[in-house]
Design an enzyme around this catalytic site. Structure first.
Site, short mmCIF file in Angstrom:
data_model
loop_
_atom_site.label_atom_id
_atom_site.label_comp_id
_atom_site.label_asym_id
_atom_site.label_seq_id
_atom_site.Cartn_x
_atom_site.Cartn_y
_atom_site.Cartn_z
N LYS A 70 8.83 81.44 7.26
CA LYS A 70 7.89 81.56 8.48
C LYS A 70 8.63 81.48 9.93
O LYS A 70 9.89 81.44 9.77
CB LYS A 70 6.87 80.41 8.71
CG LYS A 70 7.67 78.91 8.81
CD LYS A 70 6.69 77.73 8.56
CE LYS A 70 7.33 76.56 8.69
NZ LYS A 70 6.36 75.57 8.74
N ARG B 289 -2.08 66.53 8.92
CA ARG B 289 -2.00 67.48 9.42
C ARG B 289 -3.34 68.48 8.97
O ARG B 289 -4.13 68.95 9.75
CB ARG B 289 -0.72 68.30 9.70
CG ARG B 289 -0.35 69.55 10.53
CD ARG B 289 0.92 69.80 10.64
NE ARG B 289 1.43 70.23 9.21
CZ ARG B 289 2.72 70.59 9.05
NH1 ARG B 289 3.69 70.55 9.98
NH2 ARG B 289 3.18 70.95 7.89
N TYR C 258 17.79 78.66 41.00
CA TYR C 258 16.58 78.63 41.56
C TYR C 258 16.44 77.01 42.17
O TYR C 258 16.85 76.24 41.49
CB TYR C 258 15.46 78.95 40.69
CG TYR C 258 15.25 80.35 40.63
CD1 TYR C 258 14.98 81.25 41.58
CD2 TYR C 258 15.46 81.11 39.06
CE1 TYR C 258 14.80 82.66 41.48
CE2 TYR C 258 15.36 82.31 39.03
CZ TYR C 258 14.84 82.97 39.96
OH TYR C 258 14.89 84.54 40.11
N MET D 105 15.25 82.91 33.86
CA MET D 105 14.34 83.66 32.70
C MET D 105 15.55 84.48 31.96
O MET D 105 15.76 84.37 30.84
CB MET D 105 13.30 84.48 33.39
CG MET D 105 12.70 85.33 32.14
SD MET D 105 11.45 86.42 32.68
CE MET D 105 10.42 85.22 33.35
#
Length: 368
Positions: A38, A136, A264, A313
């Protein structure tokens, strides 16, 4: 391998084979092996990984969602595929691609039988999941009789396996809890088999369960993180080989003067003269902002270079003041020596999160 010229994730298939064979060595010869692929095979490449493991004779595959299973079928995977968290809207597609659903509630059971009936299915394989403490997904023990009654009154589906999931198999301080889960599962299985009149496969162990609880291997085991090179403990990590090495390069080197800021929000302000390197990798590639401000690091020419300021980013800046390096030099983000687990710890997270976060825009390169 040649030095990286861009950001790449190198995937070592021989390391994958080593991990698979190590895990298999812990099993009885008749115990089946389910490979969990997965989340893009834990951030590597689900198609390539599943194809390679199919060649190594893995018995089963598991994905989280139906679309992941469909993609594997389209890539040529013919072995059985268990969908661990199927959604009702995808049941028809799931059946069309011969995928096998985990059935974890009365609602899901009823709706799957309804869809499978409309698709003219008989004895369609399903996997009944019981909750033994993870809380779960899964039926509770007191629902066993109701499930058995429902299944005995239909020929549309047939239980291929029943399973549960260990909550803390890697933590030996929780051994009593894990043993209680195993005993509860055995009780449920005994009651279920008696009621249904035949014996489905049983499976419960994840990677750490395989390593720590051989008495719970049952008919099949499921491994995810172990295949990708992590044993969830310092002792076991030595027996595994991380399959992925995330590399990038130095795009530019800057001299930052005392009092100047980097990145930033001026998150880093220098109190001395230092040298920084800008790398073409950022949070869009999987290196989250939590690794910034000196917490995370990369390795350049064998030395650690801490991340300076905020992660951008598409870029990070690292301190290379004490490293002899040049623009274009290769940078190791994580790999076989400085592992994903080593880096993840700096941000108080786990290897699973870091490796599955590697963006698919990062080029994958496979080595034998």
């Amino acid at each position: 391998m040649p030095k990286a010229q861009q950001t790449v994730l190198e995937i070592d298939l021989q390391a994958l084979k080593h991990n698979f064979e190590y895990l298999k060595s812990k099993l009885q010869s008749n115990t089946k092996f389910l490979a969990v692929v997965k989340a893009f095979a834990y951030g590597s490449d689900a198609h390539k990984i599943a194809q390679f493991l199919q060649e190594l004779n893995a018995d089963y595959f598991a994905v989280a969602y139906t679309n992941e299973g469909v993609e594997l079928r389209e890539a040529g995977i013919t072995k059985p595929i268990l969908v661990l968290h199927p959604q009702t809207v995808n049941f028809k597609v799931l059946i069309e691609h011969c995928l096998e659903p985990s059935i974890y509630s009365a609602k899901i059971l009823n709706e799957f039988i309804d869809v499978a009936s409309k698709e003219n299915q008989t004895n369609y394989p399903i996997h009944i999941k019981f909750n033994t403490g993870l809380n779960r997904l899964g039926f509770s023990q007191n629902e066993t009789d109701g499930i058995v009654s429902k299944l005995k009154n239909t020929k549309v589906v047939k239980t291929k396996s029943m399973f549960s999931h260990l909550a803390a198999s890697e933590d030996l301080n929780e051994k009593d809890f894990t043993i209680s889960q195993i005993l509860t599962f055995k009780e449920i299985a005994k009651s279920f088999e008696k009621g249904i009149g035949y014996k489905p496969w049983l499976h419960m162990c994840n990677t750490s369960g395989i390593l720590n609880y051989p008495e719970a291997h049952f008919d099949m085991v499921r491994s995810g993180i172990g295949l990708y090179g992590f044993g969830n403990s310092e002792k076991e990590n030595k027996n595994f080989k991380p399959i992925g090495t995330l590399k990038t390069i130095i795009s530019q080197i800057h001299t930052v003067k005392k009092g100047e800021s980097v990145g930033y929000n001026r998150a880093f302000k220098s109190d001395t003269v230092l040298k920084t390197a800008t790398l073409p990798i950022g949070h869009a590639d999987g290196i989250g902002r939590q690794y910034g401000k000196g917490k995370g690091f990369v390795t350049i020419n064998g030395q650690k270079a801490p991340i300076v300021g905020n992660v951008c980013m598409d870029m990070i800046m690292v301190d290379v003041s004490n490293i002899d390096c040049n623009e274009g030099d290769e940078v190791i983000v994580f790999g076989k020596n400085t592992t994903a687990e080593n880096l993840a710890i700096t941000a108080e997270t786990i290897s699973y999160e870091l490796i599955t976060a590697v963006s698919q825009r990062v080029k994958r390169i496979f080595t034998q």
